[in-house]
Design an enzyme around this catalytic site. Structure first.
Site, PDB file in Angstrom:
ATOM      1  N   HIS A   1      -2.754  -3.067  -3.329  1.00  0.00           N
ATOM      2  CA  HIS A   1      -4.147  -2.865  -2.896  1.00  0.00           C
ATOM      3  C   HIS A   1      -5.067  -2.719  -4.097  1.00  0.00           C
ATOM      4  O   HIS A   1      -6.213  -3.169  -4.092  1.00  0.00           O
ATOM      5  CB  HIS A   1      -4.219  -1.626  -1.997  1.00  0.00           C
ATOM      6  CG  HIS A   1      -5.407  -1.629  -1.094  1.00  0.00           C
ATOM      7  ND1 HIS A   1      -5.658  -0.643  -0.169  1.00  0.00           N
ATOM      8  CD2 HIS A   1      -6.442  -2.503  -0.953  1.00  0.00           C
ATOM      9  CE1 HIS A   1      -6.775  -0.902   0.480  1.00  0.00           C
ATOM     10  NE2 HIS A   1      -7.263  -2.025   0.018  1.00  0.00           N
TER      11      HIS A   1
ATOM     12  N   THR B   1       0.318   5.169   1.803  1.00  0.00           N
ATOM     13  CA  THR B   1      -0.596   5.746   2.790  1.00  0.00           C
ATOM     14  C   THR B   1      -1.371   6.941   2.241  1.00  0.00           C
ATOM     15  O   THR B   1      -2.434   7.269   2.756  1.00  0.00           O
ATOM     16  CB  THR B   1       0.172   6.209   4.032  1.00  0.00           C
ATOM     17  OG1 THR B   1       1.068   7.262   3.665  1.00  0.00           O
ATOM     18  CG2 THR B   1       0.935   5.054   4.654  1.00  0.00           C
TER      19      THR B   1
ATOM     20  N   GLU C   1       2.362  -0.786   4.639  1.00  0.00           N
ATOM     21  CA  GLU C   1       2.027   0.583   4.252  1.00  0.00           C
ATOM     22  C   GLU C   1       3.325   1.373   4.090  1.00  0.00           C
ATOM     23  O   GLU C   1       4.221   1.327   4.943  1.00  0.00           O
ATOM     24  CB  GLU C   1       1.160   1.257   5.319  1.00  0.00           C
ATOM     25  CG  GLU C   1      -0.264   0.735   5.395  1.00  0.00           C
ATOM     26  CD  GLU C   1      -1.190   1.381   4.355  1.00  0.00           C
ATOM     27  OE1 GLU C   1      -0.702   2.212   3.552  1.00  0.00           O
ATOM     28  OE2 GLU C   1      -2.379   1.021   4.346  1.00  0.00           O
TER      29      GLU C   1
ATOM     30  N   HIS D   1       0.837  -1.189   0.000  1.00  0.00           N
ATOM     31  CA  HIS D   1       0.000   0.000   0.000  1.00  0.00           C
ATOM     32  C   HIS D   1       0.878   1.247   0.000  1.00  0.00           C
ATOM     33  O   HIS D   1       2.020   1.209   0.438  1.00  0.00           O
ATOM     34  CB  HIS D   1      -0.860   0.096   1.270  1.00  0.00           C
ATOM     35  CG  HIS D   1      -1.670  -1.123   1.573  1.00  0.00           C
ATOM     36  ND1 HIS D   1      -3.022  -1.194   1.321  1.00  0.00           N
ATOM     37  CD2 HIS D   1      -1.334  -2.313   2.144  1.00  0.00           C
ATOM     38  CE1 HIS D   1      -3.483  -2.374   1.733  1.00  0.00           C
ATOM     39  NE2 HIS D   1      -2.469  -3.070   2.228  1.00  0.00           N
TER      40      HIS D   1
ATOM     41  N   ASP E   1      -3.673   2.367  -4.976  1.00  0.00           N
ATOM     42  CA  ASP E   1      -2.354   2.231  -4.379  1.00  0.00           C
ATOM     43  C   ASP E   1      -1.816   0.804  -4.569  1.00  0.00           C
ATOM     44  O   ASP E   1      -2.604  -0.127  -4.690  1.00  0.00           O
ATOM     45  CB  ASP E   1      -2.399   2.610  -2.892  1.00  0.00           C
ATOM     46  CG  ASP E   1      -3.358   1.745  -2.071  1.00  0.00           C
ATOM     47  OD1 ASP E   1      -4.528   1.629  -2.498  1.00  0.00           O
ATOM     48  OD2 ASP E   1      -2.968   1.233  -1.007  1.00  0.00           O
TER      49      ASP E   1
END
Length: 847
Positions: A187, A48, A118, A46, A197
């Protein structure tokens, strides 16, 4: 019982359980089964979308989301440390809330069996419409990862971040050996409809070179790309291939929203230099190259399907597909289905008009035959072989139905094919001019008193017997002043533009019948659409909230349960800002997946523009063509229509070719205000806001422009039972379906308004027969078609192009009060003139 007693008992119970558990552990002996696997099946990357501190707030504080690991960015001002390091937020054996609603390789809800990383990275995104208000409640701290943003700038990831990510990922993969290379994903891969993302700048190929994740072999990519350049794989095959690799996609064979989203996600991962959401051969080659490397068995199956597609394309390639002429009657004599001559089957009926008509004879060995029209034998020469023999039958035809009989085909055993085109229109205005003087006086009188303008055509028994224009095509400028000798614009004197029969009009809701209904009638006639199938059968994403039961027929019959008005082009529409859209893709998605119903399906027949907006999308989905292209290619061009079009200013017409409509653009009522509102005089632009703003000018409910000449041909096509000349649009049987009462109301057919009740007398007048049908729009255009009298009346007015009166209910145009704009008076006068003319003829001849 006192609280302290309950607490004591609870404590004692917990202690007992603990002791039992502890004592039992020492008695367990491990016997390792070979039938097991690791819990973690995938590794999800991912970004953020916000800085370090906001990421921590969102991922650590209670009530939000989480992830197993967080990798910060060193140059982030909110990062408090000098050197970037990896933070573990959730133990790998615990469930982190990072994936949300997700799917990959047969598993859904990936939070249960994945590890999430992340990485702090903040793309900058700009929409062409505001963020949906309803989405603001969904973790606003990380909204930057949400989709449906039109323009995003993705920054590069820091080198130190990537180094930490590589080291961390290798350690995770070592601890979780069930994570296959194809299960190292982003993601956007597991939620392509919602997420973008980690974005197109994420270094997937570099991770692959470090032994993390999947990538294709270049030789395989080139091999498939070269093959696909010769014969592209079908969209349905690529959808299957993407599903095989792991994506949650249904093979519909259509470029629907799920496919656009999935292709975008795949391209961000494997073709990041070409993220378009469109299918091209490079993307398709990458899909197949990945399958060949990682799923060889499935690849063989899919490649066999592709080879079949190649073979089919090669078989079709040498063949030239010519348009087949389709006549109202085309029959082989004697009937090849019967071994012996059959007197019952050597005859038929066809429509014609007195003094007109021809038939075409094609032979298979026949040299002569006896052909009778209305019992009279044609004098035929010996047939010319290997070519069509055209024979005029104008001396033997009458108005209406005519008989055909074929006999004595020579030599025996030979056959002939007889074809008769549909009737076409002839001009015969002059003899009928005295009949319509009353109509001319009425309309001209209203023009003198302020009515802007109109054109009128009457089609009767295959002839155009009236073709007139009245008043002005344009008489006002944008400030409401009259275009007269006293008006000054840039020191040039301008005069009002006189109306001509050639002027094109905004047909408003008549688009529903002369574009959408005709298209669906054609698609029903050729078997592409079944009226009784649910819309979801053709558009799979049309589901939820009872949408599954809405049939195509329900939409045509205005029995779907949608509200009568729809103002998605306004941020303050009644459904809320989430439904605001001035973009056709978003509008289509809202119509198909989110727009609420106003009542139960079938409970009432309430007019709603939504029904025909959906039907326009249906035409586009099943045909694979935009509605404007389909209508042009399949209906208007074959009929030779030159002045019927959506978005006509983009089709080569100038503003002076059109009757002007709204003087003040879309600013009425006087308090109207919304983004991109038009304030100019509308001329050649569809006035309807939903069509113009929300559907970019092409919608099933509005957007079509035409003139009386083209509408006369379309009306005659309908009077002919579905064809014109050598063009057949649909069958008489299909027409009967559409022109029968649908549902509870006897005044509503499928798309068309019917005259067999008092409800539509304002359009049809009291003279119309029970078989009459048509449509009108409150903005000033109307068409009535009456098969019993073989009559069509086309009245086009630009009554919206007039002064504005402010009344208690709001702003209305002054022309609304004129009889010409209410249709019924003009229709009555035309019916009356023709009925009285026919009666006088019969009385004079003693009939």
């Amino acid at each position: 019982m006192p609280n302290w007693t309950r607490l004591a008992q609870a404590s004692l119970f917990a202690s007992t359980v603990f002791l039992v558990a502890c004592s039992s552990i020492s008695d367990v002996e491990m016997m390792q089964s070979k039938n097991y696997s690791y819990r973690v099946k995938s590794l999800v990357m991912h970004f953020t979308a916000v800085n370090y501190q906001e990421s921590v707030d969102a991922l650590v504080a209670e009530g939000n989301v989480s992830s197993h690991y967080l990798i910060p960015k060193a140059d982030d001002p909110s990062y408090p440390y000098r050197v970037p390091k990896v933070f573990q937020l959730v133990d790998e054996n615990q469930r982190a809330w990072h994936a949300g609603i997700s799917y990959w390789q047969g598993r859904s809800g990936l939070n249960d069996h994945s590890i999430g990383i992340e990485i702090v990275n903040t793309p900058s995104c700009q929409e062409d419409w505001p963020v949906d208000a309803s989405a603001q409640a969904v973790i606003p701290e990380i909204m930057g990862a949400e989709k449906n943003r039109d323009l995003c700038v993705f920054p590069e990831f820091e080198e130190k971040q990537i180094q930490l990510l590589i080291k961390l990922s290798k350690e995770i993969l070592a601890r979780n050996p069930d994570i296959e290379p194809t299960a190292v994903i982003g993601h956007s891969d597991i939620a392509p409809a919602r997420k973008n993302d980690p974005g197109p700048k994420f270094p997937w190929y570099r991770l692959y070179k470090e032994g993390i994740g999947a990538w294709y072999e270049n030789d395989s990519l080139m091999h498939h790309w070269l093959a696909f350049n010769q014969t592209s794989p079908s969209l349905g095959l690529i959808q299957k291939a993407l599903g095989t690799y792991g994506y949650d996609i249904v093979a519909t064979g259509r470029m629907d929203q799920q496919t656009i989203d999935t292709l975008s996600a795949f391209q961000m991962h494997f073709v990041p230099w070409q993220v378009t959401g469109e299918l091209n051969n490079q993307t398709a080659a990458a899909v197949f190259a990945l399958l060949e490397k990682y799923f060889p068995t499935s690849y063989v199956q899919l490649n066999n399907i592709y080879q079949s597609e190649v073979l089919t394309a090669q078989m079709k390639q040498p063949q030239r597909i010519d348009l087949v002429q389709q006549y109202q009657l085309s029959k082989v004599f004697p009937d090849p289905a019967y071994q012996t001559p059959n007197e019952v089957r050597n005859r038929d009926l066809f429509k014609a008009y007195k003094g007109r008509g021809e038939l075409i004879i094609e032979t298979d060995g026949a040299k002569s035959a006896d052909i009778f029209i209305n019992g009279q034998k044609l004098g035929l020469d010996e047939f010319k072989q290997l070519q069509a023999n055209k024979v005029s039958i104008h001396k033997r035809t009458v108005d209406g139905l005519n008989s055909l009989r074929v006999a004595n085909i020579q030599p025996q055993g030979a056959t002939i094919k007889v074809s008769i085109p549909y009737p076409t229109l002839a001009d015969d205005v002059k003899p009928y001019e005295p009949l319509f003087q009353k109509v001319d006086r009425l309309i001209n009188d209203k023009v003198k008193n302020g009515f802007p303008g109109a054109t009128l055509a009457v089609v009767h028994k295959g002839k155009i017997i009236k073709r007139s224009s009245y008043g002005y095509a344009k008489k006002y400028i944008a400030n409401g002043d009259l275009l007269t000798q006293t008006s000054q614009i840039e020191d040039k004197q301008l005069e009002a533009q006189r109306m001509t029969p050639e002027h094109m009009f905004d047909l408003y809701s008549n688009t529903q019948v002369f574009a959408t209904s005709l298209a669906i009638m054609q698609l029903v006639s050729d078997g592409t659409i079944d009226l009784y199938k649910p819309l979801q059968y053709y558009i799979p994403e049309y589901r939820g909230s009872g949408r599954e039961v809405i049939r195509v027929k329900d939409l045509l019959a205005q029995a779907s349960g949608y509200a009568d008005t729809l103002e998605l082009y306004r941020p303050d529409n009644k459904y809320g800002e989430y439904f605001y859209s001035q973009n056709k893709i978003k509008t289509s998605r809202l119509l198909l997946t989110a727009l609420p119903f106003d009542s139960f399906a079938g409970s009432t027949q309430q007019y709603s523009e939504t029904n025909f907006m959906l039907l326009g999308l249906l035409v586009e989905r099943v045909s694979g063509m935009p509605l404007d292209e389909y209508s042009q290619d399949k209906i208007y061009s074959p009929l030779g229509l030159k002045h019927t079009s959506f978005n006509p200013l983009k089709a080569g017409f100038s503003k002076d070719d059109f009757a002007a409509t709204e003087v003040f653009g879309n600013t009425l009522p006087s308090n109207a205000d919304f983004p991109n509102i038009r304030r100019n005089v509308l001329q050649g632009e569809v006035a309807d806001e939903k069509a113009f703003y929300s559907m970019q000018g092409v919608s099933g409910h509005a957007g079509l422009f035409s003139n009386i000449d083209d509408l006369a041909i379309l009306s005659q096509t309908l009077l002919n039972g579905g064809g014109y000349g050598d063009v057949k649009l649909f069958s008489q049987a299909t027409m009967s379906q559409f022109l029968s009462p649908a549902g509870q109301s006897s005044s509503i057919g499928l798309g068309w308004k019917l005259a067999n009740s008092d409800a539509n007398k304002g359009l049809f007048s009291s003279y119309a027969s029970a078989s009459a049908y048509g449509h009108e729009d409150a903005a000033g255009t109307a068409v009535v078609i009456d098969p019993t009298l073989d009559l069509a009346i086309i009245l086009l007015t630009n009554k919206q192009h007039s002064k504005v009166n402010i009344v208690e209910e709001g702003a209305v145009t002054a022309a609304d009060s004129f009889e010409t704009g209410k249709f019924g008076s003009v229709m009555s006068m035309i019916y009356e003139a023709l009925i009285e003319f026919e009666a006088q003829n019969q009385l004079q001849h003693g009939n």
